[in-house]
Each structure stands twice: as C-alpha cells, then as structure tokens.
Design an enzyme around this catalytic site. Structure first.
Site, PDB file in Angstrom:
ATOM      1  N   GLU A   1      10.210   9.958  -4.475  1.00 11.76           N
ATOM      2  CA  GLU A   1      10.981  10.675  -4.269  1.00 11.76           C
ATOM      3  C   GLU A   1      12.265  10.408  -4.741  1.00 11.76           C
ATOM      4  O   GLU A   1      12.863  11.143  -4.468  1.00 11.76           O
ATOM      5  CB  GLU A   1      10.833   9.627  -2.342  1.00 11.76           C
TER       6      GLU A   1
ATOM      7  N   GLU B   1       1.639   6.860   0.759  1.00  8.33           N
ATOM      8  CA  GLU B   1       2.130   6.506   2.116  1.00  8.33           C
ATOM      9  C   GLU B   1       1.189   6.357   3.246  1.00  8.33           C
ATOM     10  O   GLU B   1       0.638   5.671   4.086  1.00  8.33           O
ATOM     11  CB  GLU B   1       3.228   7.037   2.752  1.00  8.33           C
TER      12      GLU B   1
HETATM   13  C1  3H9 Z   1       6.325   3.803   0.274  1.00  7.71           C
HETATM   14  O1  3H9 Z   1       6.473   4.066  -0.749  1.00  7.71           O
HETATM   15  C2  3H9 Z   1       7.966   4.223   1.559  1.00  7.71           C
HETATM   16  C3  3H9 Z   1       8.326   5.276   1.130  1.00  7.71           C
HETATM   17  O2  3H9 Z   1       7.894   6.810   1.209  1.00  7.71           O
HETATM   18  C4  3H9 Z   1       9.542   5.911   2.342  1.00  7.71           C
HETATM   19  C5  3H9 Z   1      10.238   4.503   2.179  1.00  7.71           C
HETATM   20  C6  3H9 Z   1      11.216   4.429   3.485  1.00  7.71           C
HETATM   21  N1  3H9 Z   1       5.644  -2.861  -3.472  1.00  7.71           N
HETATM   22  O3  3H9 Z   1      -2.345  -2.936  -7.727  1.00  7.71           O
HETATM   23  P1  3H9 Z   1      -1.675  -3.441  -8.994  1.00  7.71           P
HETATM   24  C7  3H9 Z   1       1.910  -5.296  -6.537  1.00  7.71           C
HETATM   25  S1  3H9 Z   1       5.563   3.519   0.631  1.00  7.71           S
HETATM   26  C8  3H9 Z   1       5.300  -4.345  -3.601  1.00  7.71           C
HETATM   27  O4  3H9 Z   1      -2.663  -4.934  -8.836  1.00  7.71           O
HETATM   28  P2  3H9 Z   1      -2.613  -2.290 -11.021  1.00  7.71           P
HETATM   29  C9  3H9 Z   1       0.772  -5.758  -6.518  1.00  7.71           C
HETATM   30  O5  3H9 Z   1       0.576  -6.361  -4.485  1.00  7.71           O
HETATM   31  C10 3H9 Z   1       4.345   2.294  -1.078  1.00  7.71           C
HETATM   32  N2  3H9 Z   1       4.682  -4.816  -4.051  1.00  7.71           N
HETATM   33  O6  3H9 Z   1      -2.034  -3.031 -10.625  1.00  7.71           O
HETATM   34  C11 3H9 Z   1       0.415  -6.407  -7.182  1.00  7.71           C
HETATM   35  O7  3H9 Z   1       1.255  -8.209  -7.117  1.00  7.71           O
HETATM   36  P3  3H9 Z   1       0.327  -9.305  -6.987  1.00  7.71           P
HETATM   37  C12 3H9 Z   1       3.931   3.167  -1.485  1.00  7.71           C
HETATM   38  C13 3H9 Z   1       3.237  -4.147  -5.130  1.00  7.71           C
HETATM   39  O8  3H9 Z   1      -1.949  -1.921 -12.863  1.00  7.71           O
HETATM   40  C14 3H9 Z   1       0.894  -6.065  -8.352  1.00  7.71           C
HETATM   41  O9  3H9 Z   1       2.332  -4.665  -7.898  1.00  7.71           O
HETATM   42  N3  3H9 Z   1       3.316   3.274  -2.730  1.00  7.71           N
HETATM   43  C15 3H9 Z   1       3.312  -2.207  -4.619  1.00  7.71           C
HETATM   44  O10 3H9 Z   1      -3.827  -2.253 -10.542  1.00  7.71           O
HETATM   45  C16 3H9 Z   1      -0.062  -5.211  -8.695  1.00  7.71           C
HETATM   46  O11 3H9 Z   1      -0.696  -4.236  -8.487  1.00  7.71           O
HETATM   47  C17 3H9 Z   1       2.375   2.678  -2.787  1.00  7.71           C
HETATM   48  O12 3H9 Z   1       0.675   2.997  -2.190  1.00  7.71           O
HETATM   49  C18 3H9 Z   1       5.024  -2.136  -4.145  1.00  7.71           C
HETATM   50  N4  3H9 Z   1       5.241  -0.624  -3.411  1.00  7.71           N
HETATM   51  O13 3H9 Z   1      -2.120  -0.322 -10.491  1.00  7.71           O
HETATM   52  C19 3H9 Z   1       0.990   2.388  -4.083  1.00  7.71           C
HETATM   53  N5  3H9 Z   1       2.874  -1.286  -4.969  1.00  7.71           N
HETATM   54  O14 3H9 Z   1      -0.020  -9.412  -8.496  1.00  7.71           O
HETATM   55  C20 3H9 Z   1       0.869   1.031  -3.928  1.00  7.71           C
HETATM   56  C21 3H9 Z   1       1.762  -2.785  -6.224  1.00  7.71           C
HETATM   57  O15 3H9 Z   1       1.536  -9.967  -7.100  1.00  7.71           O
HETATM   58  N6  3H9 Z   1       0.705   0.860  -5.156  1.00  7.71           N
HETATM   59  N7  3H9 Z   1       2.374  -3.859  -6.088  1.00  7.71           N
HETATM   60  O16 3H9 Z   1      -0.910  -8.806  -7.160  1.00  7.71           O
HETATM   61  C22 3H9 Z   1      -0.415   1.111  -6.790  1.00  7.71           C
HETATM   62  O17 3H9 Z   1      -1.415   2.115  -6.074  1.00  7.71           O
HETATM   63  C23 3H9 Z   1      -0.868   0.195  -7.210  1.00  7.71           C
HETATM   64  O18 3H9 Z   1      -0.415  -1.043  -7.421  1.00  7.71           O
HETATM   65  C24 3H9 Z   1      -0.481   0.936  -8.842  1.00  7.71           C
HETATM   66  C25 3H9 Z   1      -0.560   0.122 -10.141  1.00  7.71           C
HETATM   67  C26 3H9 Z   1      -0.909   2.320  -9.276  1.00  7.71           C
HETATM   68  C27 3H9 Z   1       0.857   1.134  -8.490  1.00  7.71           C
END
Ligand code: 3H9
Length: 707
Positions: free
Chosen positions: A111, A131
């Site tokens: 976004e 999301e």
């Molecule tokens: C959103 O964006 C809402 C908006 O539309 C509107 C707002 C108003 N936040 O997965 P990994 C942490 S909703 C906080 O093992 P990878 C994760 O917990 C969001 N923490 O790595 C982990 O922590 P720890 C939409 C986050 O390389 C560490 O980062 N976005 C977030 O296998 C490493 O993560 C998503 O849903 C976060 N957003 O994969 C994307 N994301 O080391 C969610 C990750 O303490 N994330 N962490 O365990 C992912 O899909 C994967 O993390 C990503 C990396 C592909 C980015």
C-alpha cells in the site's frame, strides 16, 4: 543523513543528486510500526519543503521492502499517524515518488508502494495483499488503489487469495511499471528515478488511475467474486467485506471509498477472527524455536532412509523426495518393495494426470529414489525414519537392525503415533540418536510434524529433526513422550466426549454438523469413516486390558466394527456410501444400533443443542490440552494450538483450542467442566493448570509469553 526523532529513526533520508533516497530500516522485515510511519511522513514533508529535492526514492534495507503493518501493534491503542494517512501523504507529494521493491512488499508495504507514483521491482520480489489471512482487509487504501490500478478482477483475485505475485507477474498485472534488469534494487531505483527526472515525469497518482473505466467488466467481476466468496469463505468475516470495499471503489469517490474501507478495516481489526488468525501467525513461528534449536547445531542431513512402504512410509518418502533429498526405502521382500514404490509413483502419477507435473519431472525425482530388501543399504544414510506396523516388538526388531547397520551419528527416527519411544530407544546401543518424527497422513501433504523427544536423545538430534522439518516444509511441534503425544492424546479425549454426547442422545450426524459449523472441515464421525473404523477398533481392543473399569466406555463404534462397517472403504460406517460415494448419507440402521446401545446402557436419550455439543467437545479438548502443558508434554499452550491447527483441522480463525479458551474466558471453561463433572466426575476432572490459572486470574496466553 537525517532523522527527525529523538531515537534514531528507522527511516533515514539523504540526498543523492536530486533524488531524496529514503531508506526504511526496521529489522527483521521493515514492518510499519509507529516510528516507521512517522519517519516516512517526515521524509515526504522534507522532500516537499526542500527545493534541492526533485524526486523521492523509497527503498527497504535488508531482505525486504516492507512486510506490512506491524502485526504486533494490532489490538493496542492506535498511535498516529495512521497508515492510510501516511500513504495519502506520500501520494500527495508534489515531487515524483518512486518505490523500488525487493523481497516482500506485502499488505501495508504494497500500500505504501501504491501511494508512490512509480514502482519498480527486482527479481525475487513478492508483492501481495495477504491481510485476508490475518482476518483483515487492506486498510491503507489497498482496496481503493489496487482496482483503480489493475482493474477489479485482478485486484479481487489478489486481495481475496492473499497470494504473492512475483516481479514479472506484477509487471504483467500493471502493479509495477518495470522490472529491474539486475537485482541491485538501489542502483535500479536510482537509475529509474534519474530517467523519470530526465523525462520530466509528473507525480502520477494511483487515485486517478483508470483501471475501473470499464464499469461493466468491473461490475461483473464484483458480482462473480461475491458469489464465489459466499460459497467458499466458510464462516470468515473479512472476505465479503473485501468485495464490498472493491465495490465502493467502483461506485464512490476515492475519498468516500477510503472512508468506507477504514470503517470495514476497523471492524475486522476488532473481530475475534483477527485475534485468532494473528495468534496462529505468531504461534506457527514460535513453535520452530524449540530450546534445542538454540542450544545445538543440527547434524548434516543429505540422505534419508524410510523403513516400510505402506501409506505412511510412501508419504514420508514423497515428502523427502519433494524436498530434493535422496531416499532409500527398505521393505521385507521384493513384492512389498514393489508395492512401496508403486505407492510413491501413484502420488506423482496423480499430479501428471492433473497436469501439474510432467513425466520428465517425475523421472527426475524418482532418480533419487532407491529401494532394497537389505538394511545394509542404509549403511551411509544420515537419517532413517521407521514407518512399520504399530507394534512394539516389530518396531524394536527394526531398530535392532538399524543399530547394526547405520553409521555412527545417523539419526534413528520412529514414526510411531503413540508407542513409548523411550522403550524403543532403550532397545538399542545408541539411545542418544533416537527421536520420534510423527507424520500425519497423507504425509506428503499434511503440514504437522510432531518431534517427539525421548529422555536420552541429545539436543543436536532434536535440532536435526527441526532442520529436517524446515527442509520438508513442515510445521514442527516439540512433544514429550506419552500415549498419543500432543495431538492424538487430545483427540482420544474429545472423541470420547463426542461419544458420550452421542450415547446420551445426539445423533452422530448432529454432532458432525455442529463441529463443522464450528469451523472444522469434517466432524469426528466423518473422520473415523474416512480413516477407517478398524484402526481405532484395533487400538481399543489393545487397550481394553488397561482401561479403568470405572471409566465410561461407549460401545457404539464397536458394534459397527463387528459388522465390518469400517467407513468409506467398506461402503458404510457411521454413514452410508452407496456406490463408492465420498460423502456419506445418514444411516437409519446405525441410528437403530445407537438406540439399542442406549437401552443396553440404561440411558434415557435427551436432546442437545449444537451449542451444548460444542461446549462439551471444546471443554474436553481444552482440558486435555491443559494437562499436556501441565505435564510438560507440550512446551506451551501455543504448541497445542499449532498441533490442532495443522494436524486436526481446527479452524485457523479461532486460533487453536487454547486461544479459543482464552477468548471465551478460562473461568467459563472451568465452570463448564465442573458442571459436566456432576454427571461423570471421572471423565471431567478439571486440569490442575486451568484451576491454577483461573485462581490467579491468568490465561493461557500468559504462559505463551513467559515461556
Ligand atoms: C497489514 O499490512 C494491514 C494494512 O493493510 C493496513 C494497516 C492500517 N509485523 O516469517 P518470518 C516477524 S497486515 C510484525 O520468519 P521469512 C515474524 O514474526 C500485514 N512482525 O521470515 C518473525 O519474528 P521472529 C500484512 C512481523 O523471511 C520475523 O518477522 N503483511 C511481520 O520467512 C521474521 O518473519 C503480512 O501479512 C509483521 N508484518 O518471511 C506479511 N512480518 O523472528 C507477514 C513478519 O520474532 N509476513 N514479522 O519470530 C510474512 O509473510 C513473512 O514474515 C515474510 C518474511 C514473507 C515477510
């Protein structure tokens, strides 16, 4: 370099010629926490106010652009600026803003990029609006800008699935303007910015894009998505709201659409489904961090051995082959080995038939597969998984052979579902190398892998098991040794609770429906029919001698098995499956058997509401989950949650049984258990852990956090 807050800001900016390079550096994934939002807004203010700046380039430091909103902030008091305002501020910038994307640009991350005026991605980029998987919808303009940019149909497909698009696909969709020739995102971004400046490219705003100009096409896409969502979204709250938001993008002004999106987003944010799904997101990452993974280095795993070519052994072999590992299968004779190989081939033939694999690809995979009737073929194998008949003597005989042939340091794993792994380990000269790897059927598909840790195993073997899980793309949960480990131990108890309800008056069909309506894909009796009633029957007979004679024992399933009604494979079980049907129909004869059993047991049937059924089902599951944590079989409540989510079809949007217990209130669960105990105090014994937590006013989440 500059930064606008007292703490060093995660967003820094510096002038590179005429381009303001804005770098988001908020490890691990550049999530959009409050400091990042502030930093981005400040950087844009700076760009507008400073004459030396002619364009702005946004890049992410580390492995990603921006992974999205900071999920850890959800449910906490909001701190300004809100992300939609930040995206609007970026879009309003008077100078062209370019987003240069590498790694993840997901959710709020995409976004932000849509708020920018131009977008470039390099190879390896993942763009998406996931999301929906967290019970949300894109809440920072994503539902308004995406359809304007790429049309309603493509936008709906992206947002409703939550999938990631590659750089090339994003280019094709029109989500980005170009794909960089190299993967040096900074160099590519700067070059693109220079080019745009040279061409005097204007600040081009996504809000003005014309992707919805063909109103009829958009209306048709929205109607189709609405119909499809009604069919598929099974109790989920946010998907229909996503369709509504895209419809608003078509029918309202951009600003009204944004207001509508905000309202829908906040409703999703407040929903228990969001809480459940976010819990699941973090829990599935937490389970990977078992203590041994921190304290020990895994052993190298380059070759796998599988003992047994039955359904389980073949499934495990396929999982390992799919992970690129060479596999040696051992069977007792040539006929069994040929059958094992055929089981493996059948999986790939199925994919070929569906057009999802070529014959060449199958041949390449099978080149890594070999079979033998001699254990000696395992002499150099790094890790062996035994998947033979569930009987201690048979397993111990296999382990004696493994002990004889395997090289020192080989990991010896058993796929037993409930046998005592300490006893298996004690039967060999190297118990420190023996671990449990409990796969779920079909083993090449099901995500759960219980890593069962016996007393004498060394930490590096446990770490190796977790490493293997990663290679196999499984979700590992650490479990201690007990009858049934985590998952099957809970299953035995909540199934018994269902049996009690059935004997007391509910039909298996009502129970299945209530459980499905709760969100499971199938009810317990459908699952028994699918797996084969004979499996449970065999283990009930085995346990008959050790069963507490005072414990309630419902014999209905035994009556069906005595008639060889084992479920789908025999054409009838709890349901009828005429002519090989896969969905069963209720069977009046089964209902008559149940009636007769009630009479034999002296039970006067009563009626249950679906809610009463679920209260018992869940209380039994939660109580045993608490026992498993109390006895340290599971490390934390969240390990129980992940087990049920990935191995037993527990609805993800409810977060798992322990999260569900916290949401309904642990004191309410305890009150239920105590009420049910009035009828059957032996079965309904409150777990000491629940009693203790309720006394302290605490919940399961407090144990997750303190572990
Ligand atoms: C959103 O964006 C809402 C908006 O539309 C509107 C707002 C108003 N936040 O997965 P990994 C942490 S909703 C906080 O093992 P990878 C994760 O917990 C969001 N923490 O790595 C982990 O922590 P720890 C939409 C986050 O390389 C560490 O980062 N976005 C977030 O296998 C490493 O993560 C998503 O849903 C976060 N957003 O994969 C994307 N994301 O080391 C969610 C990750 O303490 N994330 N962490 O365990 C992912 O899909 C994967 O993390 C990503 C990396 C592909 C980015």
């Amino acid at each position: 370099m500059a930064s606008d807050s007292i703490h060093p800001s995660p967003v820094s900016y510096e002038l590179r010629g005429k381009v303001l390079l804005v770098t988001i550096d908020n490890p691990p994934v550049n999530a959009l926490g409050v400091d990042v939002r502030r930093g981005l807004a400040a950087a844009i203010e700076h760009a507008d106010a400073n004459d030396a700046v002619e364009a702005v380039l946004l890049v992410g430091a580390g492995r990603n652009f921006i992974a999205g909103a900071d999920i850890r902030e959800f449910g906490k008091p909001p701190q300004p600026p809100a992300l939609p305002d930040v995206c609007n501020r970026i879009e309003a910038c008077r100078k062209p803003v370019i987003a240069a994307i590498h790694g993840a640009a997901l959710g709020g991350g995409l976004e932000v990029a849509l708020g920018a005026h131009y977008r470039l991605a390099v190879a390896g980029a993942k763009l998406g609006l996931p999301e929906v998987q967290l019970g949300l919808l894109p809440g920072a303009g994503g539902t308004q800008r995406t359809p304007r940019l790429i049309g309603a149909e493509a936008a709906l497909s992206l947002i409703l699935s939550g999938r990631h698009a590659s750089a090339q696909e994003a280019l094709k969709l029109g989500l980005v303007d170009r794909v960089g020739a190299s993967d040096d995102v900074l160099a590519e971004g700067l070059a693109y910015a220079q080019e745009l400046l040279a061409a005097q490219a204007p600040a081009r705003r996504t809000r003005d894009a014309q992707g919805l100009a063909n109103r009829e096409a958009a209306q048709a896409a929205i109607a189709a998505a609405r119909a499809d969502t009604a069919k598929k979204s099974r109790g989920l709250f946010s998907p229909m709201k996503i369709v509504d938001c895209v419809e608003a993008a078509l029918n309202e002004s951009f600003d009204d659409g944004l207001r509508f999106e905000r309202k829908q987003f906040l409703e999703c944010l407040d929903s228990p489904q969001r809480a459940g799904l976010v819990h699941a997101f973090f829990a599935e990452r937490e389970v990977q961090k078992a203590p041994e993974t921190k304290s020990a280095t895994p052993r190298a795993i380059n070759t796998i051995g599988v003992i047994g070519g039955g359904t389980m052994g073949a499934g495990i072999a396929v999982a390992a082959l799919d992970a690129g590992l060479p596999v040696t299968m051992i069977e007792r004779d040539d006929v069994s080995l040929a059958r094992g190989r055929a089981h493996v081939e059948k999986v790939y033939d199925g994919l070929i038939a569906k057009g999802r694999m070529t014959a060449d690809a199958k041949a390449q995979i099978l080149a890594r597969f070999s079979g033998s009737t001699s254990y000696d073929a395992l002499a150099q194998t790094d890790l062996v998984i035994e998947a033979v008949f569930e009987e201690m003597g048979v397993k111990q005989a296999v382990f004696t052979e493994l002990d004889r042939v395997c090289k020192p340091g080989a990991v010896l794993a058993t796929n037993t579902s409930y046998l005592d792994i300490d006893a298996i380990a004690a039967s060999v000269s190297r118990p420190q190398d023996v671990v449990g790897l409990h796969f779920f059927s079909p083993a090449n598909i099901m995500k759960l892998l219980e890593v069962v840790v016996p007393k004498q195993v060394t930490a590096d073997v446990v770490a190796t098991a977790f490493e293997l899980a990663k290679k196999l793309r499984k979700v590992p949960v650490r479990a201690g040794v007990c009858d049934g480990f985590i998952g099957n131990r809970l299953l035995a108890v909540y199934r018994a609770a269902a049996d009690h309800v059935m004997e007391d008056g509910a039909s298996p069909y009502q129970i299945d429906k209530a459980v499905r309506d709760f969100g499971f894909p199938m009810g317990p009796y459908q699952v028994i029919d699918l797996a084969g009633g004979d499996i449970g029957w065999a283990s009930r007979k085995r346990r008959a001698a050790t069963r507490d004679p005072n414990a309630r024992y419902v014999q209905i399933a035994d009556r069906l098995c005595e008639r060889s009604w084992f479920g789908q494979k025999t054409g009838r079980g709890f349901y009828l499956y005429p002519e090989g049907a896969r969905t069963g129909t209720p069977d009046p004869e089964v209902e008559a058997i149940i009636d007769a059993e009630r009479e034999r047991a002296g039970i006067k049937p009563r009626s249950f509401t679906d809610e009463e059924i679920i209260r018992r089902y869940m209380a039994a599951m939660i109580n045993e989950g608490a026992n498993v944590v109390h006895e340290k079989i599971a490390l934390r409540p969240l390990d129980v949650d992940v087990t049920l989510l990935y191995g037993y079809g527990f609805p993800r949007y409810r977060g798992g049984p322990m999260k569900y217990a916290d949401m309904v209130g642990l004191e309410n669960v305890l009150a239920d258990i105590r009420e049910f105990a009035k009828e059957d105090p032996l079965f309904w014994r409150p777990s000491p852990l629940i009693v203790e937590l309720v006394e302290r006013g605490a919940n399961f989440a407090s144990l997750d956090q303190s572990a």
